[in-house]
Write a protein that holds these residues in place. Structure first.
Motif, mmCIF file in Angstrom:
data_model
loop_
_atom_site.group_PDB
_atom_site.id
_atom_site.type_symbol
_atom_site.label_atom_id
_atom_site.label_comp_id
_atom_site.label_asym_id
_atom_site.label_seq_id
_atom_site.Cartn_x
_atom_site.Cartn_y
_atom_site.Cartn_z
ATOM 1 N N GLU A 454 0.819 -1.207 0.000
ATOM 2 C CA GLU A 454 0.000 0.000 0.000
ATOM 3 C C GLU A 454 0.855 1.259 0.000
ATOM 4 N N LYS A 455 1.892 1.288 0.886
ATOM 5 C CA LYS A 455 2.753 2.475 1.003
ATOM 6 C C LYS A 455 4.199 2.023 1.185
ATOM 7 N N ALA A 456 5.120 2.900 0.797
ATOM 8 C CA ALA A 456 6.548 2.629 0.994
ATOM 9 C C ALA A 456 7.236 3.945 1.352
ATOM 10 N N PHE A 457 8.097 3.904 2.358
ATOM 11 C CA PHE A 457 8.787 5.100 2.824
ATOM 12 C C PHE A 457 10.286 4.798 2.948
ATOM 13 N N ALA A 458 11.100 5.589 2.239
ATOM 14 C CA ALA A 458 12.559 5.497 2.373
ATOM 15 C C ALA A 458 12.988 6.475 3.455
ATOM 16 N N ILE A 459 13.591 5.974 4.539
ATOM 17 C CA ILE A 459 13.967 6.809 5.687
ATOM 18 C C ILE A 459 15.438 6.607 6.010
ATOM 19 N N GLN A 460 15.925 7.419 6.959
ATOM 20 C CA GLN A 460 17.325 7.367 7.411
ATOM 21 C C GLN A 460 18.294 7.489 6.229
ATOM 22 N N ALA A 461 18.056 8.546 5.409
ATOM 23 C CA ALA A 461 18.927 8.855 4.272
ATOM 24 C C ALA A 461 19.032 7.680 3.307
ATOM 25 N N GLY A 462 17.944 6.922 3.192
ATOM 26 C CA GLY A 462 17.942 5.804 2.265
ATOM 27 C C GLY A 462 18.538 4.532 2.806
ATOM 28 N N ARG A 463 18.866 4.495 4.111
ATOM 29 C CA ARG A 463 19.431 3.277 4.694
ATOM 30 C C ARG A 463 18.353 2.280 5.102
ATOM 31 N N GLU A 464 17.082 2.729 5.170
ATOM 32 C CA GLU A 464 15.992 1.822 5.555
ATOM 33 C C GLU A 464 14.781 2.087 4.675
ATOM 34 N N LEU A 465 14.110 1.018 4.269
ATOM 35 C CA LEU A 465 12.894 1.094 3.474
ATOM 36 C C LEU A 465 11.778 0.404 4.256
ATOM 37 N N ARG A 466 10.761 1.175 4.627
ATOM 38 C CA ARG A 466 9.633 0.624 5.371
ATOM 39 C C ARG A 466 8.445 0.452 4.415
ATOM 40 N N VAL A 467 7.940 -0.768 4.365
ATOM 41 C CA VAL A 467 6.885 -1.135 3.412
ATOM 42 C C VAL A 467 5.644 -1.531 4.211
ATOM 43 N N ILE A 468 4.528 -0.837 3.942
ATOM 44 C CA ILE A 468 3.258 -1.133 4.607
ATOM 45 C C ILE A 468 2.369 -1.879 3.616
ATOM 46 N N VAL A 469 1.911 -3.073 4.026
ATOM 47 C CA VAL A 469 1.146 -3.927 3.114
ATOM 48 C C VAL A 469 -0.301 -4.027 3.564
ATOM 49 N N ASP A 470 -1.170 -4.472 2.624
ATOM 50 C CA ASP A 470 -2.583 -4.689 2.915
ATOM 51 C C ASP A 470 -2.710 -6.004 3.703
ATOM 52 N N GLN A 499 24.371 -0.488 3.224
ATOM 53 C CA GLN A 499 23.313 -1.478 3.111
ATOM 54 C C GLN A 499 21.967 -0.823 3.396
ATOM 55 N N ILE A 500 20.899 -1.463 2.899
ATOM 56 C CA ILE A 500 19.547 -0.937 3.067
ATOM 57 C C ILE A 500 18.726 -1.979 3.819
ATOM 58 N N LYS A 501 18.102 -1.550 4.896
ATOM 59 C CA LYS A 501 17.264 -2.428 5.713
ATOM 60 C C LYS A 501 15.824 -2.351 5.208
ATOM 61 N N VAL A 502 15.240 -3.503 4.867
ATOM 62 C CA VAL A 502 13.868 -3.563 4.353
ATOM 63 C C VAL A 502 12.960 -4.102 5.463
ATOM 64 N N THR A 503 11.987 -3.285 5.874
ATOM 65 C CA THR A 503 11.055 -3.666 6.941
ATOM 66 C C THR A 503 9.644 -3.687 6.388
ATOM 67 N N VAL A 504 9.004 -4.860 6.433
ATOM 68 C CA VAL A 504 7.619 -5.011 5.970
ATOM 69 C C VAL A 504 6.702 -4.971 7.185
ATOM 70 N N ILE A 505 5.706 -4.083 7.134
ATOM 71 C CA ILE A 505 4.790 -3.889 8.263
ATOM 72 C C ILE A 505 3.390 -4.328 7.821
ATOM 73 N N ARG A 506 2.827 -5.285 8.563
ATOM 74 C CA ARG A 506 1.469 -5.767 8.292
ATOM 75 C C ARG A 506 0.617 -5.514 9.525
ATOM 76 N N GLU A 507 -0.439 -4.705 9.361
ATOM 77 C CA GLU A 507 -1.277 -4.343 10.503
ATOM 78 C C GLU A 507 -2.749 -4.486 10.106
ATOM 79 N N ARG A 508 -3.493 -5.136 10.967
ATOM 80 C CA ARG A 508 -4.934 -5.301 10.706
ATOM 81 C C ARG A 508 -5.706 -4.478 11.726
ATOM 82 N N ARG A 509 -6.626 -3.622 11.228
ATOM 83 C CA ARG A 509 -7.416 -2.758 12.100
ATOM 84 C C ARG A 509 -8.906 -3.069 11.928
ATOM 85 N N ALA A 510 -9.577 -3.153 13.033
ATOM 86 C CA ALA A 510 -11.038 -3.347 13.017
ATOM 87 C C ALA A 510 -11.681 -2.054 13.492
ATOM 88 N N VAL A 511 -12.478 -1.415 12.632
ATOM 89 C CA VAL A 511 -13.075 -0.102 12.935
ATOM 90 C C VAL A 511 -14.593 -0.215 12.850
#
Length: 515
Positions: A454-470, A499-511
């Motif tokens: 769904e979303k991707a954010f490159a942080i820490q001057a490109g040393r980490e990539l955080r990926v948010i999935v459905d 090196q680049i750290k790739v972090t995949v984040i999976r979160e389920r929300r009930a609203v």
């Protein structure tokens, strides 16, 4: 006493023997008439000695007898005294025994009284239980609930009320703690930055060597270019001689080699003798001088910072930082600044200032060696620190300052923060902003190309990539595979430092909404 009498008898026998001997010799030397007279005189003397010794023996016997009687009297007195003490102790024990017997009688009386009171209490308790049961029966009739049901209802209500109050209280405490922690962190970081002054210098990969006139260029090139080839072979630096007036360019990514080439050229031009043999000799001497200078710079740095007990090989690496740069920022200047920042921040937190300063100085030591280009510099620096006997907290801070390993002490996040502060000062580092932004955008686009992202954010001057999935499209097991696939695609398609750290984040929300 027997020994004295024996001594007297032996003395008498000896005296008689002496007299007999004297008489014998005397009779042999004189006439027989005089011999009889001598014998008589000897017998008289012996009798006199015998009487004297008897008197002495009697006196000694009486003395010993008196001493023995006195000793007996003393012993009898000691026995009488001991007997008297024993009688007193016996009397005292008897009195104590009688006292204890009286106490036991009192305790028994108290026990009997307590037994009577307990019987009364049991009777009262039985009456109270009967009264309570009758009251509970009446309440059950009135309320239409049993006692157990009423208890459960009351407990459930109290639980709900306590849970609600606890949630509200914990939320307030958490918000207040976050607010105060953020303020305190900002205060410490600002104070640390303001107290640590730094000079910024951008370094290049080329060195311009100025000469007096263009005639020197021909001498440096030599016949058919042999001098310049010998100089490039000896130093490993590319020497560019072009149409630039009064200047020669020394190009190379190793600052140490560029410095050796620059000093060698200066010495050759000053000396005037420029030929291949002389070039090799001057380059060797210059290399030795530069290595000595590196060691002196390292020693002076650790003295200035007050870092004691550093291994000589680490001191040499510290000196070599002077000729290394990171994004144009001098590595030694950066490490000194990080060391001072760490010391200030550790003092604010009440931690070990010397240990923090040591970790700050050595945090980028892994950038100095050239023999291991594949290992990240943080992990390589940690291995060097462990090899040369550094403290475990220092080694962890070096290895964790880019999140390659887990942080295990409070010094590690301080080193990481101070490294970021030093590198992010305005003018500290040089990088093409357009290329930098494009690299971050390419990172995010690469991750967004995968299904379920769904979303991707490159942080820490490109040393980490955080990926948010459905959460509906990507399961937990698939998220691990997705992280691996993204990292492999980055390795194949992109060029990046470190090196680049790739972090995949999976979160389920009930609203849901209450209307």
């Amino acid at each position: 006493m027997d020994s004295n009498i024996l001594f007297i008898i032996l003395s008498l026998v000896g005296g008689i023997a002496v007299g007999a001997v004297i008489a014998f010799f005397y009779l042999n030397s004189k006439s027989e008439g005089k011999a009889a007279q001598i014998v008589k005189e000897a017998e008289k003397q012996a009798e006199q000695i015998k009487k004297t010794k008897k008197l002495e023996a009697k006196e000694h016997f009486l003395q010993l007898k008196n001493e023995h009687r006195q000793e007996i009297k003393n012993r009898e007195k000691s026995l009488n005294d001991a007997e008297h003490q024993l009688r007193k102790k016996e009397q005292s024990l008897s009195d104590k025994l009688q006292h204890q017997e009286r106490k036991l009688e009192e305790v028994e009386a108290i026990k009997r009284e307590m037994g009577k009171q307990m019987e009364i209490v049991k009777i009262k308790r039985s009456e109270a239980e009967k009264l309570h049961e009758s009251q509970v029966e009446q309440l059950e009739k009135i309320a239409g609930l049993s006692a157990d049901e009423a208890k459960k209802s009351l407990v459930e209500a109290l639980k709900q009320e306590a849970h609600t109050e606890a949630l509200v209280q914990s939320k307030n405490i958490l918000e207040e703690a976050k607010l105060s922690a953020t303020k305190e962190a900002k205060r410490m970081i600002l104070q640390t930055i303001q107290r640590t002054a730094a000079e910024q210098a951008i370094e290049n990969t080329v060195t311009v060597f100025n000469i007096e006139n263009d005639e020197v260029k021909g001498r440096i090139i030599g016949r058919e270019g042999r001098n310049i080839r010998a100089l490039e072979a000896a130093t490993g630096i590319e020497i560019i001689v072009d149409d630039t007036p009064e200047a020669i360019i020394l190009s190379g990514f190793d600052p140490v080699r560029r410095e050796i080439a620059r000093l060698s050229l200066y010495r050759l031009i000053t000396d005037g003798r420029i030929h291949p043999a002389r070039i090799e000799e001057v380059v060797k001497k210059t290399s030795k001088d530069v290595n000595e200078e590196i060691l002196e710079i390292g020693e002076q740095t650790v003295i200035d910072l007050g870092v004691n007990g550093l291994h000589p090989e680490l001191i040499r690496y510290v000196g070599k930082m002077r000729y290394r740069s990171s994004y144009g920022q001098n590595l030694l200047q950066h490490s000194r600044e990080v060391a001072n920042l760490c010391a200030t921040m550790a003092a604010e937190f009440g931690l070990d200032v010397k240990l923090a300063k040591r970790a700050g100085l050595l945090h980028d030591i892994g950038k100095v060696p050239d023999d291991d280009a594949e290992t990240p510099h943080a992990l390589l620096g940690m291995k060097l620190a462990e090899k040369f006997g550094e403290h475990a907290d220092v080694c962890n801070a070096i290895g964790a300052h880019h999140d390659e390993i887990e942080m295990k002490n409070l010094i590690s996040p301080i080193v990481q923060a101070c490294d970021a502060i030093s590198g992010s000062r305005p003018g500290a580092r040089r990088e093409d902003s357009e290329a930098y932004i494009k690299r971050l955008q390419d990172l995010e686009k690469l991750a967004l190309a995968f299904d379920g992202v769904e979303k991707a954010f490159a942080i820490q001057a490109g040393r980490e990539l955080r990926v948010i999935v459905d959460a509906d499209a990507v399961e937990d097991k698939k998220s691990d595979l997705l992280s691996f696939d993204i990292s492999q695609k980055i390795m194949k398609e992109m060029i990046y430092p470190g090196q680049i750290k790739v972090t995949v984040i999976r979160e389920r929300r009930a609203v849901s909404y209450a209307k």
